[in-house]
Write an enzyme that holds these catalytic residues in place. Structure first.
Site, PDB file in Angstrom:
ATOM      1  N   THR A 188       0.371  -1.149  -0.253  1.00 44.02           N
ATOM      2  CA  THR A 188      -0.192  -0.186   0.449  1.00 44.02           C
ATOM      3  C   THR A 188       0.694   1.351   0.104  1.00 44.02           C
ATOM      4  O   THR A 188       0.359   1.918  -1.023  1.00 44.02           O
ATOM      5  CB  THR A 188      -1.269  -0.093   1.740  1.00 44.02           C
ATOM      6  OG1 THR A 188      -1.429  -1.381   1.106  1.00 44.02           O
ATOM      7  CG2 THR A 188      -1.481   1.276   1.586  1.00 44.02           C
ATOM      8  N   TYR A 190      -7.841   1.020  -3.540  1.00 40.91           N
ATOM      9  CA  TYR A 190      -7.216   1.258  -3.826  1.00 40.91           C
ATOM     10  C   TYR A 190      -5.995   0.223  -5.023  1.00 40.91           C
ATOM     11  O   TYR A 190      -6.565  -0.920  -5.133  1.00 40.91           O
ATOM     12  CB  TYR A 190      -6.181   1.715  -3.109  1.00 40.91           C
ATOM     13  CG  TYR A 190      -5.383   1.246  -2.562  1.00 40.91           C
ATOM     14  CD1 TYR A 190      -6.069   1.025  -0.808  1.00 40.91           C
ATOM     15  CD2 TYR A 190      -4.402   0.260  -2.464  1.00 40.91           C
ATOM     16  CE1 TYR A 190      -5.705   0.370   0.179  1.00 40.91           C
ATOM     17  CE2 TYR A 190      -4.099  -0.025  -1.445  1.00 40.91           C
ATOM     18  CZ  TYR A 190      -5.039  -0.355  -0.463  1.00 40.91           C
ATOM     19  OH  TYR A 190      -4.419  -1.750   0.967  1.00 40.91           O
ATOM     20  N   SER A 227       1.453  -7.788  -0.152  1.00 42.21           N
ATOM     21  CA  SER A 227       2.022  -8.601   0.610  1.00 42.21           C
ATOM     22  C   SER A 227       1.059 -10.069   1.266  1.00 42.21           C
ATOM     23  O   SER A 227       1.837 -11.100   1.239  1.00 42.21           O
ATOM     24  CB  SER A 227       2.965  -8.004   2.037  1.00 42.21           C
ATOM     25  OG  SER A 227       1.642  -7.756   2.501  1.00 42.21           O
ATOM     26  N   THR A 285       1.585  -4.669   4.275  1.00 43.94           N
ATOM     27  CA  THR A 285       1.549  -4.331   5.565  1.00 43.94           C
ATOM     28  C   THR A 285       0.977  -5.977   6.238  1.00 43.94           C
ATOM     29  O   THR A 285       1.029  -6.341   7.678  1.00 43.94           O
ATOM     30  CB  THR A 285       0.731  -3.570   6.604  1.00 43.94           C
ATOM     31  OG1 THR A 285      -0.576  -3.398   6.041  1.00 43.94           O
ATOM     32  CG2 THR A 285       1.604  -1.847   6.349  1.00 43.94           C
ATOM     33  N   ASP A 286       0.444  -6.433   4.954  1.00 43.84           N
ATOM     34  CA  ASP A 286      -0.447  -7.519   5.497  1.00 43.84           C
ATOM     35  C   ASP A 286       0.681  -8.877   6.378  1.00 43.84           C
ATOM     36  O   ASP A 286      -0.443  -9.640   7.267  1.00 43.84           O
ATOM     37  CB  ASP A 286      -1.522  -7.614   4.295  1.00 43.84           C
ATOM     38  CG  ASP A 286      -2.511  -7.403   3.580  1.00 43.84           C
ATOM     39  OD1 ASP A 286      -2.550  -6.145   4.592  1.00 43.84           O
ATOM     40  OD2 ASP A 286      -2.935  -7.626   3.116  1.00 43.84           O
ATOM     41  N   LYS A 304       0.339  -6.431  13.146  1.00 43.83           N
ATOM     42  CA  LYS A 304      -0.258  -5.973  13.193  1.00 43.83           C
ATOM     43  C   LYS A 304      -1.885  -5.905  13.483  1.00 43.83           C
ATOM     44  O   LYS A 304      -2.059  -7.253  13.651  1.00 43.83           O
ATOM     45  CB  LYS A 304      -0.854  -6.312  10.929  1.00 43.83           C
ATOM     46  CG  LYS A 304      -1.543  -5.322  10.843  1.00 43.83           C
ATOM     47  CD  LYS A 304      -2.493  -5.865   9.265  1.00 43.83           C
ATOM     48  CE  LYS A 304      -2.834  -4.578   8.074  1.00 43.83           C
ATOM     49  NZ  LYS A 304      -3.134  -4.691   6.767  1.00 43.83           N
ATOM     50  N   GLU A 363      -2.207 -26.686  30.045  1.00 44.25           N
ATOM     51  CA  GLU A 363      -3.052 -27.568  30.123  1.00 44.25           C
ATOM     52  C   GLU A 363      -2.880 -28.771  29.028  1.00 44.25           C
ATOM     53  O   GLU A 363      -3.610 -28.939  29.432  1.00 44.25           O
ATOM     54  CB  GLU A 363      -4.092 -25.635  29.367  1.00 44.25           C
ATOM     55  CG  GLU A 363      -4.964 -25.812  30.721  1.00 44.25           C
ATOM     56  CD  GLU A 363      -5.623 -25.023  30.166  1.00 44.25           C
ATOM     57  OE1 GLU A 363      -6.883 -25.242  30.075  1.00 44.25           O
ATOM     58  OE2 GLU A 363      -5.672 -23.415  29.520  1.00 44.25           O
TER      59      GLU A 363
HETATM   60  N1  LIG Z   1      -1.016  -1.949   3.905  1.00 39.90           N
HETATM   61  C1  LIG Z   1      -0.998  -2.399   3.183  1.00 39.90           C
HETATM   62  O1  LIG Z   1       0.057  -2.388   2.944  1.00 39.90           O
HETATM   63  C2  LIG Z   1      -1.614  -4.277   2.827  1.00 39.90           C
HETATM   64  C3  LIG Z   1      -0.982  -4.378   1.829  1.00 39.90           C
HETATM   65  N2  LIG Z   1      -3.020  -5.099   1.176  1.00 39.90           N
HETATM   66  C4  LIG Z   1      -0.681  -4.867   1.428  1.00 39.90           C
HETATM   67  O2  LIG Z   1       0.181  -5.534   2.642  1.00 39.90           O
HETATM   68  O3  LIG Z   1       0.212  -5.065   0.537  1.00 39.90           O
END
Ligand SMILES: NC(=O)C[C@H](N)C(=O)O
Length: 329
Positions: free
Chosen positions: A13, A26, A59, A92-93, A165, A286
């Protein structure tokens, strides 16, 4: 004399473009590395910057093949006398998995900082440029040396091992849930906290040298009434390791537990983690891990447990030895 920082771009992103200005939707990975660099005022005052593009993906499409390619490329840059640090732009994923993977298969003290964004590059108040500014400032800093792979988002730096995340949509998403952050960052000024007292980088025994693939490890999510069917499917399809995103402190139904003990007896390495998002999974809490030949994930969430188990399986399939890796890394 300025540090020389290499920026390695993979998409995400942070390089995303909205179809129409002001719209929520996007496409990730639309802009290339030079466009990302050019979008940050004064970046070249922090370091001598150069860039390269390795892949251009969201990602969510990250895979073992790209991990190996990226690790080899990052190792080559770190070994080169031409660079003092690396910044990697990423989505971020799956950022936490790639970051942890790289922290285990790179062996340099030079700074490695991964950076991402929650808003696409064309958004109002895009967070990418500020995150990249902090990432380059960290990568150019001698104080980042020896800290392993760091993650830069939202005015914070986190150790790859610790960060996750925590929120699917908001800007304040990355957090070191079981520990504090590695540093706070404010427009390139960085306040560092304690180093990470775990094995990574120089002290890691893991390496991608000579690897052309990684062992298959699947993650299974526990829930009420969990059956054995997905365990059987994973083993039948060749999983060498299984990570259970257990309920609570790594628990699951009695039938699932017993079927996993059978799988462990047959040589599949089974790691118990948690679906809760935080907390520590202790051995023999457990569940009798000694008797069932399971591994307890400690602080590692299911995604990171999968990364460590993939690398552990390049060394051993002995659950006791794998447990030692989980205790040390
Ligand atoms: N915020 C992001 O970067 C999400 C995106 N789907 C990725 O991981 O490439």
């Amino acid at each position: 004399q300025s540090a020389r920082v290499r920026i390695v771009a993979t998409g995400g992103t942070i390089a995303g473009a909205q179809a129409k200005a002001g719209e929520y939707g996007y496409k990730a990975g639309a802009f290339d590395v030079q466009q990302l660099i050019d979008a940050v005022p004064n970046l070249n005052k922090l370091a001598v910057i150069s860039g390269e593009q390795v892949v251009k993906i969201g990602s969510q499409d990250m895979n073992d093949e790209v991990w190996l390619k990226l690790a080899n490329r990052v190792n080559a840059i770190l070994n080169s006398p031409d660079y003092d640090g690396v910044v990697i732009t990423h989505g971020t994923d799956t950022l936490e998995e790639t970051a942890y993977f790289l922290s285990l298969v790179t062996h340099s003290d030079k700074p490695i900082v991964m950076v991402a964004a929650m808003r696409p590059a064309t958004a109002i108040s895009a967070d990418g440029p500020g995150n990249l500014y902090n990432a380059v400032a960290a990568a150019a800093s001698p104080l980042a040396r020896g800290r392993g792979v760091l993650i830069s988002l939202n005015d914070e730096l986190d150790y790859a091992r610790n960060a996750t995340k925590t929120n699917a949509t908001r800007v304040q998403t990355f957090a070191s849930v079981n520990r504090g952050p590695a540093a706070l960052a404010n427009t390139g000024t960085i306040n560092w906290f304690a180093p990470l007292e775990k094995k990574y980088g120089r002290t890691s025994v893991f390496s991608v040298d000579g690897l052309t693939s990684l062992p298959r490890v699947d993650i299974l999510y526990a829930y009420p009434n969990m059956s054995v069917d997905l365990i059987d499917a994973a083993v039948k399809n060749g999983a060498k390791g299984l990570v259970i995103a257990g309920v609570g402190a790594g628990n699951m139904t009695e039938p699932a537990l017993n079927r996993l003990a059978e799988a462990a007896k047959a040589g599949v390495v089974v790691v118990r983690s948690t679906r809760t998002g935080s907390g520590i999974i202790y051995r023999n809490n457990e569940i009798d891990d000694d008797k069932m030949n399971f591994v307890a994930s400690g602080e590692l969430n299911p995604g990171k447990s999968r990364v460590l188990l993939q690398l552990a399986l390049t060394k051993t399939a002995d659950p006791r030895q794998v447990q030692q890796y989980f205790d040390q890394y």
